[in-house]
Design a protein around this motif. Structure first.
Motif, short mmCIF file in Angstrom:
data_model
loop_
_atom_site.label_atom_id
_atom_site.label_comp_id
_atom_site.label_asym_id
_atom_site.label_seq_id
_atom_site.Cartn_x
_atom_site.Cartn_y
_atom_site.Cartn_z
N PRO A 193 75.12 -11.38 37.44
CA PRO A 193 74.37 -12.37 36.67
C PRO A 193 73.78 -11.81 35.38
CG PRO A 193 73.20 -11.77 38.68
CD PRO A 193 74.54 -11.09 38.74
N ASN A 194 73.69 -10.48 35.27
CA ASN A 194 73.14 -9.85 34.06
C ASN A 194 74.21 -9.51 33.04
OD1 ASN A 194 70.50 -9.90 35.15
ND2 ASN A 194 70.98 -8.08 36.34
N ALA A 195 75.48 -9.72 33.38
CA ALA A 195 76.57 -9.38 32.46
C ALA A 195 76.49 -10.27 31.22
CB ALA A 195 77.91 -9.57 33.16
N THR A 196 76.75 -9.66 30.09
CA THR A 196 76.75 -10.39 28.84
C THR A 196 77.64 -9.65 27.85
OG1 THR A 196 75.39 -11.47 27.18
CG2 THR A 196 74.69 -9.28 27.89
N ASP A 197 78.16 -10.35 26.89
CA ASP A 197 78.97 -9.75 25.85
C ASP A 197 78.40 -10.21 24.51
OD1 ASP A 197 80.87 -8.99 23.97
OD2 ASP A 197 82.57 -9.46 25.26
N PRO A 198 77.81 -9.28 23.76
CA PRO A 198 77.18 -9.67 22.49
C PRO A 198 78.14 -10.24 21.46
CG PRO A 198 77.21 -7.27 22.74
CD PRO A 198 77.71 -7.86 24.03
N GLU A 199 79.44 -10.03 21.64
CA GLU A 199 80.42 -10.58 20.69
C GLU A 199 80.70 -12.06 20.92
OE1 GLU A 199 83.98 -8.33 20.21
OE2 GLU A 199 82.92 -6.42 20.15
N MET A 200 80.30 -12.59 22.07
CA MET A 200 80.55 -13.99 22.38
C MET A 200 79.55 -14.88 21.64
SD MET A 200 83.13 -14.18 24.39
CE MET A 200 83.93 -12.71 23.79
N ASP A 201 80.00 -16.05 21.20
CA ASP A 201 79.12 -17.01 20.54
C ASP A 201 78.21 -17.71 21.55
OD1 ASP A 201 79.97 -16.55 17.90
OD2 ASP A 201 81.74 -17.81 18.23
N PHE A 202 78.73 -17.96 22.75
CA PHE A 202 77.88 -18.48 23.82
C PHE A 202 78.54 -18.20 25.17
CE2 PHE A 202 80.67 -22.11 23.43
CZ PHE A 202 80.69 -22.70 24.68
N GLU A 203 77.71 -18.26 26.21
CA GLU A 203 78.16 -18.00 27.57
C GLU A 203 77.67 -19.12 28.47
OE1 GLU A 203 76.38 -14.14 28.20
OE2 GLU A 203 78.06 -13.11 27.26
N GLU A 204 78.42 -19.35 29.56
CA GLU A 204 78.05 -20.36 30.54
C GLU A 204 78.65 -19.98 31.88
OE1 GLU A 204 79.66 -24.08 29.21
OE2 GLU A 204 81.72 -23.48 29.58
N PRO A 205 78.14 -20.54 32.97
CA PRO A 205 78.70 -20.21 34.29
C PRO A 205 80.11 -20.78 34.47
CG PRO A 205 76.58 -21.34 34.49
CD PRO A 205 76.99 -21.41 33.05
N ILE A 206 80.91 -20.08 35.25
CA ILE A 206 82.21 -20.58 35.70
C ILE A 206 82.29 -20.22 37.18
CG2 ILE A 206 83.44 -18.50 34.96
CD1 ILE A 206 85.87 -20.33 34.36
N TYR A 207 82.74 -21.15 38.00
CA TYR A 207 82.69 -20.98 39.45
C TYR A 207 84.09 -20.85 40.03
CZ TYR A 207 77.91 -22.49 38.82
OH TYR A 207 76.61 -22.59 38.41
N LEU A 208 84.22 -19.92 40.97
CA LEU A 208 85.45 -19.76 41.74
C LEU A 208 85.13 -20.26 43.14
CD1 LEU A 208 88.35 -18.65 41.91
CD2 LEU A 208 87.36 -16.46 42.59
N HIS A 209 85.71 -21.39 43.51
CA HIS A 209 85.49 -21.99 44.82
C HIS A 209 86.52 -21.42 45.78
CE1 HIS A 209 82.68 -25.09 43.35
NE2 HIS A 209 83.37 -24.94 42.24
N LEU A 210 86.08 -21.01 46.96
CA LEU A 210 86.95 -20.37 47.93
C LEU A 210 87.06 -21.21 49.19
CD1 LEU A 210 85.29 -16.87 47.63
CD2 LEU A 210 87.33 -17.65 46.43
N SER A 211 88.27 -21.33 49.69
CA SER A 211 88.46 -21.98 50.99
C SER A 211 89.67 -21.37 51.67
CB SER A 211 88.63 -23.50 50.82
OG SER A 211 89.78 -23.79 50.08
N ALA A 212 89.70 -21.44 52.99
CA ALA A 212 90.82 -20.91 53.75
C ALA A 212 91.32 -21.99 54.70
CB ALA A 212 90.39 -19.68 54.54
N SER A 213 92.62 -22.00 54.94
CA SER A 213 93.19 -23.02 55.81
C SER A 213 94.46 -22.48 56.45
CB SER A 213 93.53 -24.27 55.00
OG SER A 213 94.24 -25.19 55.79
N SER A 214 94.72 -22.91 57.68
CA SER A 214 95.98 -22.54 58.32
C SER A 214 97.00 -23.67 58.19
CB SER A 214 95.75 -22.22 59.80
OG SER A 214 95.22 -23.36 60.46
N GLU A 215 96.55 -24.82 57.71
CA GLU A 215 97.43 -25.96 57.56
C GLU A 215 97.62 -26.26 56.07
OE1 GLU A 215 96.23 -29.30 59.89
OE2 GLU A 215 95.58 -28.03 61.53
N VAL A 216 98.75 -25.86 55.54
CA VAL A 216 99.04 -26.07 54.14
C VAL A 216 100.18 -27.06 54.03
CG1 VAL A 216 99.78 -25.00 51.99
CG2 VAL A 216 98.27 -23.76 53.55
N GLU A 217 99.95 -28.12 53.28
CA GLU A 217 100.97 -29.13 53.07
C GLU A 217 101.42 -29.07 51.62
OE1 GLU A 217 101.19 -33.93 52.83
OE2 GLU A 217 100.01 -33.07 54.45
N GLN A 218 102.71 -28.89 51.42
CA GLN A 218 103.23 -28.86 50.07
C GLN A 218 104.05 -30.11 49.84
OE1 GLN A 218 105.39 -25.21 49.69
NE2 GLN A 218 103.54 -24.01 49.43
#
Length: 137
Positions: A104-129
Motif C-alpha cells: 500500500p506504500n508503493a508509489t512511483d514519482p514519475e506517474m501523473d496519478f495512481e489509483e487502486p486496481i484489484y485482482l479478484h481470485l476464485s477457484a473452481s473444479s467445475e469449468v464450463e467453456q
C-alpha cells in the motif's frame, strides 16, 4: 484467520488440482466506495499508476512487476492494464510462482496519478467453456 489469498490458491492447486480462475478488474473507489472483502471471492489490492505521454497514456501496476501497458487514452489504458494484470498473475500461478504481496506504500514519482486496481481470485473444479461465435467444421 484465513491464510493470505496467494497461499490459499497455491494450497488448493497443489492438494486438489483445481483449475484456478482469476478475474482482474480495475475498480475505482470514487465509483464503488468501499469494496467489501469476502471469503468467497478474496481479492488483492494493487496500485495502478498512469503517466500521460505524447500520443497516449503509459500504465503500470506499481507493486506488481511486469504488469505494464500503454494506450491512446485513459479509459483504454485502464482496460488494458486490468487485462495485463490478469495475464501476468495467471502466468505466474501456472509456473508455480506466488503473486507479489501488494504494497500500500508503493508509489512511483514519475506517474501523473495512481489509483487502486484489484485482482479478484476464485477457484473452481467445475469449468464450463462455451465457444463464442461460429466454429469451423
Amino acid at each position: 484467520m484465513p491464510a493470505p489469498p496467494n497461499k490459499t490458491l497455491k494450497s488448493i492447486r497443489q492438494q486438489h488440482g483445481l483449475f484456478v480462475v482469476l478475474h482482474a478488474a480495475a475498480v475505482y473507489l470514487k465509483v464503488w466506495g468501499r469494496v467489501r472483502r469476502s471469503l468467497e471471492c478474496p481479492m488483492l489490492k494493487y496500485k495502478a499508476g498512469y503517466k500521460f505521454v505524447e500520443g497516449g497514456v503509459h500504465a503500470q501496476v506499481v507493486d506488481f512487476p511486469a504488469v505494464i501497458t500503454c494506450a491512446a487514452d485513459l479509459t483504454e489504458a485502464r482496460r488494458l492494464l486490468a487485462a495485463a494484470l490478469l495475464d501476468v498473475a495467471e502466468t505466474r500461478l501456472e509456473l508455480g510462482q506466488s503473486l507479489p504481496t501488494p504494497n500500500p506504500n508503493a508509489t512511483d514519482p514519475e506517474m501523473d496519478f495512481e489509483e487502486p486496481i484489484y485482482l479478484h481470485l476464485s477457484a473452481s473444479s467445475e469449468v464450463e467453456q462455451t465457444p463464442a461465435g461460429e466454429i469451423a467444421s
